[in-house]
Each structure stands twice: as C-alpha cells, then as structure tokens.
Write an enzyme that holds these catalytic residues in place. Sequence first.
Site, PDB file in Angstrom:
ATOM      1  N   GLU A 132       0.830  -1.214   0.000  1.00  0.00           N
ATOM      2  CA  GLU A 132       0.000   0.000   0.000  1.00  0.00           C
ATOM      3  C   GLU A 132       0.857   1.253   0.000  1.00  0.00           C
ATOM      4  O   GLU A 132       1.850   1.324   0.722  1.00  0.00           O
ATOM      5  CB  GLU A 132      -0.887  -0.034   1.253  1.00  0.00           C
ATOM      6  CG  GLU A 132      -2.291   0.420   1.006  1.00  0.00           C
ATOM      7  CD  GLU A 132      -3.036  -0.483   0.019  1.00  0.00           C
ATOM      8  OE1 GLU A 132      -3.135  -0.084  -1.168  1.00  0.00           O
ATOM      9  OE2 GLU A 132      -3.509  -1.546   0.425  1.00  0.00           O
ATOM     10  N   HIS A 133       0.435   2.221  -0.792  1.00  0.00           N
ATOM     11  CA  HIS A 133       1.138   3.504  -0.916  1.00  0.00           C
ATOM     12  C   HIS A 133       2.577   3.306  -1.392  1.00  0.00           C
ATOM     13  O   HIS A 133       3.488   4.018  -0.971  1.00  0.00           O
ATOM     14  CB  HIS A 133       1.110   4.286   0.409  1.00  0.00           C
ATOM     15  CG  HIS A 133      -0.257   4.835   0.715  1.00  0.00           C
ATOM     16  ND1 HIS A 133      -0.773   5.942   0.087  1.00  0.00           N
ATOM     17  CD2 HIS A 133      -1.227   4.395   1.549  1.00  0.00           C
ATOM     18  CE1 HIS A 133      -2.002   6.182   0.543  1.00  0.00           C
ATOM     19  NE2 HIS A 133      -2.307   5.244   1.425  1.00  0.00           N
ATOM     20  N   GLY A 165     -13.285   2.755  -2.053  1.00  0.00           N
ATOM     21  CA  GLY A 165     -11.892   2.325  -2.149  1.00  0.00           C
ATOM     22  C   GLY A 165     -11.701   1.036  -2.919  1.00  0.00           C
ATOM     23  O   GLY A 165     -10.676   0.373  -2.779  1.00  0.00           O
ATOM     24  N   LEU A 166     -12.678   0.663  -3.755  1.00  0.00           N
ATOM     25  CA  LEU A 166     -12.516  -0.545  -4.589  1.00  0.00           C
ATOM     26  C   LEU A 166     -12.256  -0.155  -6.046  1.00  0.00           C
ATOM     27  O   LEU A 166     -12.447  -0.946  -6.959  1.00  0.00           O
ATOM     28  CB  LEU A 166     -13.747  -1.452  -4.460  1.00  0.00           C
ATOM     29  CG  LEU A 166     -14.009  -1.945  -3.030  1.00  0.00           C
ATOM     30  CD1 LEU A 166     -15.267  -2.793  -2.970  1.00  0.00           C
ATOM     31  CD2 LEU A 166     -12.828  -2.737  -2.489  1.00  0.00           C
ATOM     32  N   SER A 167     -11.849   1.089  -6.243  1.00  0.00           N
ATOM     33  CA  SER A 167     -11.408   1.575  -7.554  1.00  0.00           C
ATOM     34  C   SER A 167     -12.494   1.612  -8.611  1.00  0.00           C
ATOM     35  O   SER A 167     -12.303   1.175  -9.745  1.00  0.00           O
ATOM     36  CB  SER A 167     -10.228   0.747  -8.069  1.00  0.00           C
ATOM     37  OG  SER A 167      -9.130   0.989  -7.279  1.00  0.00           O
ATOM     38  N   GLY A 169     -16.786   5.229  -4.196  1.00  0.00           N
ATOM     39  CA  GLY A 169     -16.374   5.930  -2.973  1.00  0.00           C
ATOM     40  C   GLY A 169     -15.987   5.029  -1.818  1.00  0.00           C
ATOM     41  O   GLY A 169     -15.854   5.489  -0.696  1.00  0.00           O
ATOM     42  N   ASP A 224      -4.335   0.852  -9.480  1.00  0.00           N
ATOM     43  CA  ASP A 224      -5.770   0.609  -9.671  1.00  0.00           C
ATOM     44  C   ASP A 224      -6.091   0.333 -11.136  1.00  0.00           C
ATOM     45  O   ASP A 224      -6.828  -0.600 -11.469  1.00  0.00           O
ATOM     46  CB  ASP A 224      -6.581   1.813  -9.169  1.00  0.00           C
ATOM     47  CG  ASP A 224      -6.288   2.124  -7.711  1.00  0.00           C
ATOM     48  OD1 ASP A 224      -5.673   1.287  -7.038  1.00  0.00           O
ATOM     49  OD2 ASP A 224      -6.684   3.215  -7.258  1.00  0.00           O
ATOM     50  N   SER A 271     -13.430   4.256 -10.000  1.00  0.00           N
ATOM     51  CA  SER A 271     -13.007   5.201 -11.046  1.00  0.00           C
ATOM     52  C   SER A 271     -12.076   4.519 -12.050  1.00  0.00           C
ATOM     53  O   SER A 271     -12.225   4.712 -13.259  1.00  0.00           O
ATOM     54  CB  SER A 271     -12.349   6.441 -10.437  1.00  0.00           C
ATOM     55  OG  SER A 271     -11.319   6.082  -9.562  1.00  0.00           O
ATOM     56  N   GLU A 320      -6.481  10.179 -15.072  1.00  0.00           N
ATOM     57  CA  GLU A 320      -6.862  10.515 -13.693  1.00  0.00           C
ATOM     58  C   GLU A 320      -5.942  11.604 -13.116  1.00  0.00           C
ATOM     59  O   GLU A 320      -6.386  12.509 -12.424  1.00  0.00           O
ATOM     60  CB  GLU A 320      -6.835   9.252 -12.819  1.00  0.00           C
ATOM     61  CG  GLU A 320      -7.291   9.527 -11.414  1.00  0.00           C
ATOM     62  CD  GLU A 320      -8.267   8.505 -10.862  1.00  0.00           C
ATOM     63  OE1 GLU A 320      -8.658   7.572 -11.586  1.00  0.00           O
ATOM     64  OE2 GLU A 320      -8.639   8.647  -9.692  1.00  0.00           O
TER      65      GLU A 320
HETATM   66  C1  GLA Z   1      -5.253   4.747  -4.170  1.00  0.00           C
HETATM   67  C2  GLA Z   1      -4.458   5.140  -5.414  1.00  0.00           C
HETATM   68  C3  GLA Z   1      -3.444   4.044  -5.765  1.00  0.00           C
HETATM   69  C4  GLA Z   1      -2.588   3.666  -4.557  1.00  0.00           C
HETATM   70  C5  GLA Z   1      -3.460   3.389  -3.331  1.00  0.00           C
HETATM   71  C6  GLA Z   1      -2.660   3.173  -2.081  1.00  0.00           C
HETATM   72  O1  GLA Z   1      -6.053   3.630  -4.445  1.00  0.00           O
HETATM   73  O2  GLA Z   1      -5.320   5.350  -6.521  1.00  0.00           O
HETATM   74  O3  GLA Z   1      -2.646   4.478  -6.857  1.00  0.00           O
HETATM   75  O4  GLA Z   1      -1.633   4.649  -4.291  1.00  0.00           O
HETATM   76  O5  GLA Z   1      -4.374   4.457  -3.096  1.00  0.00           O
HETATM   77  O6  GLA Z   1      -1.883   2.021  -2.172  1.00  0.00           O
END
Ligand code: GLA
Length: 378
Positions: free
Chosen positions: A33-34, A122-124, A120, A170, A126, A158
């Site tokens: 993550e991150h 956090g499951l992407s 909204g 994502d 977008s 994006e």
């Molecule tokens: C969001 C961002 C990703 C990634 C995560 C954290 O989902 O869109 O690119 O940085 O946060 O891992």
Amino acid sequence: MIIDEVRQHFGKSFGGEPTLVVSAAGRVNLIGEHVDYNGGEALPIAIQRRTAVAIRLRDGAKTTRINSGGTGGVLTLDHASLARKRQWTDYPAGVLDQLIGAGVDVPGLEVAVASDVPSGSGLSSSAALEVSFGFAVHTLMGLDTDLVALALLCQQAERQFVGVPCGAMDQLSAACGQRGHALYMQFNPATVRAVPFTESVLIVDTAVPRSLRGSAYAERVDECAAALAAIRVVTPDVPSLAAATMSQLGSAEMPDVQRRRARHVIAECERVRATMQTLARGERFPGRLAIASHESLRNDYECSSAELDWVVEYAMRAPGVAGARLTGAGWGGCAVVFGETSALLALQESMPSDFAQALGRKPRTWVVSADDGARVEG
Ligand code: GLA
C-alpha cells in the site's frame, strides 16, 4: 447482470444494439500500500465487481453521447472542448483527452455504462470506469490493446484531467486482472506478473465518508518525494524511494514524519516480495504480513481510522482468520481479511451487527476472489 443492464441502458438511450460490450474490474489490494507512486511493488487482485460499457459509432459530430442509466440522462462530451466538470463523466472525458492528445482521431460515439463496483469505498470504481471505457474505444476502433499501456493511459487521465496524483495500481488491476491469480506489480517501469491465488478474501467497507482523503493522499505523495530528496543528498543514485535501503534512510537527515513515511514504503515492499514468494510456493496468504502491513500503515503512514483498526482487531479474534489490514488509500474505506473461506463467511455474518453497535454505522461486506480484468463481453 450488469451486462444485461448496460444493454438495456443502451437500447433506451440510443435505440437498437451496441456494436460491442466490454467490462473491467474493481480491485482489492492484498498487500503493498502507498508504494505504487514510490516506484515499489504491490499485489492486488481484480474482483467480481465490474463496470460494463456498451458502445457504438455514431455519424456526424465528434462527440461522445454517454449515459450511466442514472437520473442524469444522456450527456454529451464534445471532443473538441473537453473540460473537467467534477462529475462521473470526467473519467471517460479524461480518457478521451489522453487519446486525442496522443493523436487518435476519435469518432462520434454512443456509450452506455453500468456498474456494480461500489463508488467511494476504495474498490477503484473510477479505475474500472476509465479502463472499461478506454478498452471499449480501443477495441471498437481496432487500436492496439496492450493492457499495461491502456492502464497507464487511464492513470494519466486521472492524474492530468481529474487531478488525482495517483499511482498506477488501480488501473493496472482493472485492466490486467486474471481469474485465480494475484497480480505482482512493479512500478518503475510498470510490469505485471500473475501469481496463482485461489483464496477468497472478505472485504469490509467501513462506510466512513472519506472527505479528508484527497488532500491527505496528496500530502503523503509530497512527504515521500521530500524523503527521497533527502536520501539523495547522501546517496544520489537511488532511483526511487522504494529502492532505498533502511541503512540509506538511516544516514539521511529529514524530519521524523518523512522518515516514518519512508520506513513504511521500504518495509512494505519487502513484505510484498515475501508474500509473492510465499504464494509462488503454493502456500496460503501469510496473514502475519497483512498484520505487519496494517500496523505500519497505522503507525508510520497514519492513514488508518478507528473503524479500520476496529475491523482488523475484531477479525483477528475470530477462529480461522489468518490476517487483516486496511486496503486502498485508507482514511476510511475498506479492510481486507484473509483466512479459511468458512471463517470469512462466519465473520461476514457476525461482524456487521457488532460493528454497528460499537461504531454506529452499518458496514458493507463482500467475499470475493481474483477475477479477470478488461474483457470483451459480446
Ligand atoms: C489509491 C491510489 C493508488 C494507490 C493506493 C494506495 O487507491 O489510486 O494508486 O496509491 O491508493 O496504495
């Protein structure tokens, strides 16, 4: 179901049948993550929550007529004057903007969209929208559909059009997912390797509004860039923050906050590699690394929330659960839980009412496994 739905939206909005229907997936990150915007490594899966796009060429003006089946009706995107409107059409508009910027002469289009990726949380959702739309246009026009290149184009949409300084995880998940496999991603440059992963995981959406998210995310991106700059004062040739070692970090001067962000990034990449090797040996997901990841995100990266911590602690008390962690950007959003499927199903039953009692909101939960990324549906 969303495939039937998108065909219906298309018929109602434009009459007749689309030429092509495609879909792309939402994602849940298993670990890493991150790290994507720091040149690191991550291990997400595409999930069985998808966005479908039905598409057909239209004669006349170079505009895209687009409908999501909601109350907004059919909206028009003029290819000659695309502008950010702070609404859902910014994602397809951003993809059109990238394509046109790359010299593609995009003709007039009729497009319908349907999705069961919750937005909204956090499951992407977008990325699933960007990639499904981009894949539809590419496939309809007979353009090269290299999925990594498509994902990177969507990431630029994006970043540049929507204005979110995200990494590529994502979009790469939405595009390159493979049923029964996790995706071992490296980001400097972007590559994706499928690793067998047939376990189910439990996703828990803490249903916390993430108003802080945009600004806190951009702040972390800046803190990581500052940490890298400080490391380069002592070790000039470090290619990315993720490539730095703990000892290089130790010999650099920087404020404590930046040091903790960097420590998370370097340690998280080590956990991704260890997890990938474990899965490649055919073993189950190493739950203790999920816990270590969560602790690092909570303490060093400071992107957890009381609700996410609650879910992780609660899950770890349940028999048969191997590990749990926040997933995605954090500051609310979702946690992912690992373990025997029967344990995950039992937790899915027991957790929501205890969560509601403790925290005053109702979480949403899904048991999912690794699914395909972008694909043609008909
Ligand atoms: C969001 C961002 C990703 C990634 C995560 C954290 O989902 O869109 O690119 O940085 O946060 O891992």
